[in-house]
Design a protein around this motif. Sequence first.
Motif, PDB file in Angstrom:
ATOM      1  N   ARG A   1      -4.642   8.573   0.294  1.00 17.29           N
ATOM      2  CA  ARG A   1      -3.396   7.856   0.023  1.00 17.29           C
ATOM      3  C   ARG A   1      -2.757   7.308   1.295  1.00 17.29           C
ATOM      4  O   ARG A   1      -2.308   6.156   1.339  1.00 17.29           O
ATOM      5  CB  ARG A   1      -2.427   8.810  -0.691  1.00 17.29           C
ATOM      6  CG  ARG A   1      -1.129   8.186  -1.145  1.00 17.29           C
ATOM      7  CD  ARG A   1      -0.340   9.206  -1.947  1.00 17.29           C
ATOM      8  NE  ARG A   1       0.111  10.327  -1.116  1.00 17.29           N
ATOM      9  CZ  ARG A   1       0.496  11.504  -1.613  1.00 17.29           C
ATOM     10  NH1 ARG A   1       0.440  11.729  -2.918  1.00 17.29           N
ATOM     11  NH2 ARG A   1       0.912  12.460  -0.806  1.00 17.29           N
ATOM     12  N   LYS A   2      -2.717   8.117   2.338  1.00 19.64           N
ATOM     13  CA  LYS A   2      -2.065   7.715   3.585  1.00 19.64           C
ATOM     14  C   LYS A   2      -2.714   6.473   4.185  1.00 19.64           C
ATOM     15  O   LYS A   2      -2.022   5.551   4.635  1.00 19.64           O
ATOM     16  CB  LYS A   2      -2.097   8.866   4.594  1.00 19.64           C
ATOM     17  CG  LYS A   2      -1.438   8.533   5.922  1.00 19.64           C
ATOM     18  CD  LYS A   2      -1.515   9.725   6.874  1.00 19.64           C
ATOM     19  CE  LYS A   2      -0.897   9.373   8.230  1.00 19.64           C
ATOM     20  NZ  LYS A   2      -0.999  10.508   9.187  1.00 19.64           N
ATOM     21  N   ASN A   3      -4.042   6.464   4.203  1.00 19.40           N
ATOM     22  CA  ASN A   3      -4.763   5.353   4.811  1.00 19.40           C
ATOM     23  C   ASN A   3      -5.152   4.262   3.814  1.00 19.40           C
ATOM     24  O   ASN A   3      -5.890   3.333   4.176  1.00 19.40           O
ATOM     25  CB  ASN A   3      -6.002   5.875   5.536  1.00 19.40           C
ATOM     26  CG  ASN A   3      -5.648   6.775   6.705  1.00 19.40           C
ATOM     27  OD1 ASN A   3      -4.890   6.376   7.584  1.00 19.40           O
ATOM     28  ND2 ASN A   3      -6.167   7.994   6.706  1.00 19.40           N
ATOM     29  N   GLN A   4      -4.650   4.410   2.572  1.00 18.31           N
ATOM     30  CA  GLN A   4      -4.860   3.391   1.538  1.00 18.31           C
ATOM     31  C   GLN A   4      -6.343   3.082   1.323  1.00 18.31           C
ATOM     32  O   GLN A   4      -6.747   1.928   1.169  1.00 18.31           O
ATOM     33  CB  GLN A   4      -4.103   2.107   1.885  1.00 18.31           C
ATOM     34  CG  GLN A   4      -2.594   2.305   2.073  1.00 18.31           C
ATOM     35  CD  GLN A   4      -1.846   2.434   0.754  1.00 18.31           C
ATOM     36  OE1 GLN A   4      -1.575   1.461   0.084  1.00 18.31           O
ATOM     37  NE2 GLN A   4      -1.512   3.669   0.391  1.00 18.31           N
ATOM     38  N   ILE A   5      -7.159   4.149   1.302  1.00 14.43           N
ATOM     39  CA  ILE A   5      -8.590   4.001   1.024  1.00 14.43           C
ATOM     40  C   ILE A   5      -8.798   4.218  -0.472  1.00 14.43           C
ATOM     41  O   ILE A   5      -8.447   5.280  -1.002  1.00 14.43           O
ATOM     42  CB  ILE A   5      -9.425   5.011   1.832  1.00 14.43           C
ATOM     43  CG1 ILE A   5      -9.191   4.793   3.329  1.00 14.43           C
ATOM     44  CG2 ILE A   5     -10.904   4.882   1.481  1.00 14.43           C
ATOM     45  CD1 ILE A   5      -9.846   5.853   4.201  1.00 14.43           C
ATOM     46  N   PRO A   6      -9.345   3.240  -1.191  1.00 13.14           N
ATOM     47  CA  PRO A   6      -9.502   3.366  -2.644  1.00 13.14           C
ATOM     48  C   PRO A   6     -10.456   4.498  -3.025  1.00 13.14           C
ATOM     49  O   PRO A   6     -11.370   4.848  -2.266  1.00 13.14           O
ATOM     50  CB  PRO A   6     -10.086   2.008  -3.056  1.00 13.14           C
ATOM     51  CG  PRO A   6      -9.790   1.091  -1.925  1.00 13.14           C
ATOM     52  CD  PRO A   6      -9.809   1.930  -0.689  1.00 13.14           C
ATOM     53  N   ALA A   7     -10.237   5.046  -4.203  1.00 19.88           N
ATOM     54  CA  ALA A   7     -11.109   6.107  -4.723  1.00 19.88           C
ATOM     55  C   ALA A   7     -12.546   5.609  -4.835  1.00 19.88           C
ATOM     56  O   ALA A   7     -12.792   4.453  -5.191  1.00 19.88           O
ATOM     57  CB  ALA A   7     -10.610   6.570  -6.083  1.00 19.88           C
ATOM     58  N   ASP A   8     -13.473   6.494  -4.507  1.00 14.05           N
ATOM     59  CA  ASP A   8     -14.901   6.176  -4.500  1.00 14.05           C
ATOM     60  C   ASP A   8     -15.595   7.139  -5.461  1.00 14.05           C
ATOM     61  O   ASP A   8     -15.528   8.356  -5.288  1.00 14.05           O
ATOM     62  CB  ASP A   8     -15.444   6.331  -3.080  1.00 14.05           C
ATOM     63  CG  ASP A   8     -16.937   6.072  -2.970  1.00 14.05           C
ATOM     64  OD1 ASP A   8     -17.586   5.822  -4.006  1.00 14.05           O
ATOM     65  OD2 ASP A   8     -17.462   6.148  -1.849  1.00 14.05           O
ATOM     66  N   ALA A   9     -16.267   6.597  -6.458  1.00 18.42           N
ATOM     67  CA  ALA A   9     -16.912   7.431  -7.483  1.00 18.42           C
ATOM     68  C   ALA A   9     -17.997   8.337  -6.914  1.00 18.42           C
ATOM     69  O   ALA A   9     -18.397   9.307  -7.560  1.00 18.42           O
ATOM     70  CB  ALA A   9     -17.501   6.555  -8.580  1.00 18.42           C
ATOM     71  N   LYS A  10     -18.474   8.029  -5.716  1.00 15.62           N
ATOM     72  CA  LYS A  10     -19.538   8.838  -5.119  1.00 15.62           C
ATOM     73  C   LYS A  10     -19.028   9.714  -3.973  1.00 15.62           C
ATOM     74  O   LYS A  10     -19.811  10.244  -3.181  1.00 15.62           O
ATOM     75  CB  LYS A  10     -20.680   7.932  -4.642  1.00 15.62           C
ATOM     76  CG  LYS A  10     -21.333   7.184  -5.814  1.00 15.62           C
ATOM     77  CD  LYS A  10     -22.597   6.465  -5.414  1.00 15.62           C
ATOM     78  CE  LYS A  10     -23.241   5.810  -6.635  1.00 15.62           C
ATOM     79  NZ  LYS A  10     -24.526   5.162  -6.318  1.00 15.62           N
ATOM     80  N   ALA A  11     -17.706   9.915  -3.915  1.00 18.95           N
ATOM     81  CA  ALA A  11     -17.115  10.767  -2.878  1.00 18.95           C
ATOM     82  C   ALA A  11     -17.392  12.241  -3.155  1.00 18.95           C
ATOM     83  O   ALA A  11     -17.670  12.647  -4.286  1.00 18.95           O
ATOM     84  CB  ALA A  11     -15.606  10.529  -2.823  1.00 18.95           C
ATOM     85  N   LEU A  12     -17.286  13.033  -2.109  1.00 18.34           N
ATOM     86  CA  LEU A  12     -17.385  14.483  -2.252  1.00 18.34           C
ATOM     87  C   LEU A  12     -16.062  15.039  -2.758  1.00 18.34           C
ATOM     88  O   LEU A  12     -14.997  14.470  -2.523  1.00 18.34           O
ATOM     89  CB  LEU A  12     -17.739  15.118  -0.905  1.00 18.34           C
ATOM     90  CG  LEU A  12     -19.114  14.759  -0.346  1.00 18.34           C
ATOM     91  CD1 LEU A  12     -19.249  15.249   1.093  1.00 18.34           C
ATOM     92  CD2 LEU A  12     -20.226  15.358  -1.214  1.00 18.34           C
ATOM     93  N   PHE A  13     -16.135  16.192  -3.439  1.00 24.09           N
ATOM     94  CA  PHE A  13     -14.960  16.773  -4.089  1.00 24.09           C
ATOM     95  C   PHE A  13     -15.115  18.290  -4.110  1.00 24.09           C
ATOM     96  O   PHE A  13     -16.223  18.804  -4.248  1.00 24.09           O
ATOM     97  CB  PHE A  13     -14.877  16.238  -5.525  1.00 24.09           C
ATOM     98  CG  PHE A  13     -13.554  16.425  -6.215  1.00 24.09           C
ATOM     99  CD1 PHE A  13     -12.544  15.477  -6.085  1.00 24.09           C
ATOM    100  CD2 PHE A  13     -13.313  17.534  -7.017  1.00 24.09           C
ATOM    101  CE1 PHE A  13     -11.328  15.619  -6.737  1.00 24.09           C
ATOM    102  CE2 PHE A  13     -12.097  17.688  -7.670  1.00 24.09           C
ATOM    103  CZ  PHE A  13     -11.091  16.734  -7.530  1.00 24.09           C
TER     104      PHE A  13
END
Length: 299
Positions: free
Chosen positions: A28-40
């Motif tokens: 959110r802070k760096n305004q990076i859009p959600a990525d469906a292949k991100a780690l969680f």
Amino acid sequence: DHQFDGIIVYVNQAGKPPEFYAAGWHDRKNQIPADAKALFKIASIGKLYDAVAIAKLVHSKRLSLDKTLTEYFPELTGRIDNAEKITLRMMVQHRSGLPNYTDTPGFWVNPPKSSEETLALVLDLPANFEPGEKYQYSNTNYLLITQIIEQATGNSKFEYIKETVLNPLGLINTYGSIHEVDTNELMSGYYVGVEEDIKTADYGSMVATAEDVGIFLRALNDGSLFESGEQEIYSSIYGYDHTGLIPGYQSIAKFHPDLDAVVIQFVNTTNFDGYTWSLSEIVYNRIVKILRKENGSRE
């Protein structure tokens, strides 16, 4: 609209290419859009992997479901109520009566830095009930199960899971902890009312992509994860889907037989009152309803 910071959805439906969806923020802070292949951080979904490990070790006679906590760890006699009655089977099934360490005061504010510190939180506490009498979810069960797996294998629990589960399935985006990953690839986690990103807080969770969890879950449900005789043991001790919840991260991983589909949902916003969890379940159920409508199912 639901005040989630970000969401990831993965759909693995038989006969169709896998589908990836994401909305909101990865950071959110760096305004990076959600990525469906991100780690969680998958939190308690990791218990499915643990239960698979137990089933495999029991099948190979390296562990016994009927062996007691005292037999595995004699030093816990007198430190844990009913240690001589609590079996491995009861721990896997949350029927041990062991107090839940995550319910102890201040746990989420100042989490312990080792498994020894974590276990110390519940030593000498009274049991919640007599072993086997009822079901009550307790993370303490799986803390001890981790130690039992490591005692039996002579290696870390995650290394055993990697060897017997991840590698055979070709899963390279599943990790034992946040310390094994590039945190830029880890989706940020947010707690309502707290401005900062809390993804560096370590509560002991495995980390994975939605796709890796989905591939694992399908192999778990169709039985291809198991060698002969292992699935019967697994089915007798644990279920085939799971949810996960820790500060900043909530997840749902389920297989839907009528659709022959695995649907994974990750949401990176949580709160104390639990309304974000209720909303995430509503969204998840809507997704499944859409899939059923597309498939002409009335369920």
